[in-house]
Design an enzyme around this catalytic site. Structure first.
Site, PDB file in Angstrom:
ATOM      1  N   GLU A  87     -30.495 -26.323  -8.245  1.00  0.00           N
ATOM      2  CA  GLU A  87     -31.187 -26.287  -7.395  1.00  0.00           C
ATOM      3  C   GLU A  87     -30.252 -27.358  -6.676  1.00  0.00           C
ATOM      4  O   GLU A  87     -29.758 -27.231  -6.008  1.00  0.00           O
ATOM      5  CB  GLU A  87     -32.242 -26.618  -7.959  1.00  0.00           C
ATOM      6  N   GLU A  94     -25.048 -24.348   0.112  1.00  0.00           N
ATOM      7  CA  GLU A  94     -25.165 -24.085   1.188  1.00  0.00           C
ATOM      8  C   GLU A  94     -24.888 -25.162   2.039  1.00  0.00           C
ATOM      9  O   GLU A  94     -24.082 -24.806   3.003  1.00  0.00           O
ATOM     10  CB  GLU A  94     -27.210 -23.607   1.548  1.00  0.00           C
TER      11      GLU A  94
END
Length: 146
Positions: A87, A94
Site C-alpha cells: 500500500e 500514485e
C-alpha cells in the site's frame, strides 16, 4: 510537496545534484525518519491503508485469542507487513504519476491500476493465509462447543 509540513525534521532534505557533488551526508537516522514519514503519510491520506491496518489488528487479536503457534504468527506478521508495504508503494507510485501529469493518459491509468492490483493480490494472499491459520482452531472450538 509545496504546502505540506515537513515531516523529516526541521527542513526537507532532497538529494539533488549539488548535494551529491559536495557529498552531502544523508545519515541512516535521517533515512529512517523519512521512511517513517512516508508510512505516516500513507496512514494519514490513504483510506485503504487504514482498512488494511484495522484488518491486521483484528488478525493479531484473533491470533492471540486462539493462541496460534509460532509459524502462524510468522505468517500473520509477514502478510501484514507485505500488504502495508504494498500500500505504501502504491501510494508512492500514485504520487509520482500525479506529479508527472495532470492529464488523463492510458499509461498513467495502467501504472496506477497495476500498483493497486499488486496490493489487491497481496491482500487476497493474506486472506488465504488467514483461512489456513484460523480455520482449524475456529473449527475445533465449534466442534468442542457442540
Amino acid at each position: 510537496m509545496a504546502g505540506q509540513e515537513p515531516c523529516c525534521g526541521k527542513r526537507r532534505f532532497i538529494r539533488n545534484s549539488h548535494d551529491k557533488a559536495v557529498d552531502a551526508r544523508f545519515t541512516l537516522d535521517h533515512a529512517f525518519r523519512c521512511a517513517r514519514c512516508g508510512v505516516a503519510h500513507a496512514f494519514r491520506t490513504q483510506r485503504n491503508m487504514k482498512i488494511h491496518a484495522a484488518v491486521a489488528v483484528v488478525a493479531v487479536a484473533l491470533a492471540a485469542a486462539l493462541q496460534v503457534g509460532p509459524a502462524s504468527w510468522c505468517a500473520i506478521i509477514l502478510c501484514t507487513t507485505l500488504v502495508l508495504a504494498a500500500e505504501c508503494a502504491n501510494t508512492a507510485l500514485e504520487a509520482v504519476v500525479d506529479l508527472v501529469t495532470d492529464d488523463y493518459h492510458d499509461l498513467a491509468r495502467t501504472a496506477k491500476d497495476c500498483a493497486a492490483g499488486a496490493v489487491y493480490l497481496c491482500a487476497l494472499g493474506s486472506v488465504a493465509v488467514g483461512a489456513v491459520v484460523f480455520a482449524p482452531p475456529i473449527a475445533a472450538l465449534v466442534v468442542a462447543a457442540l
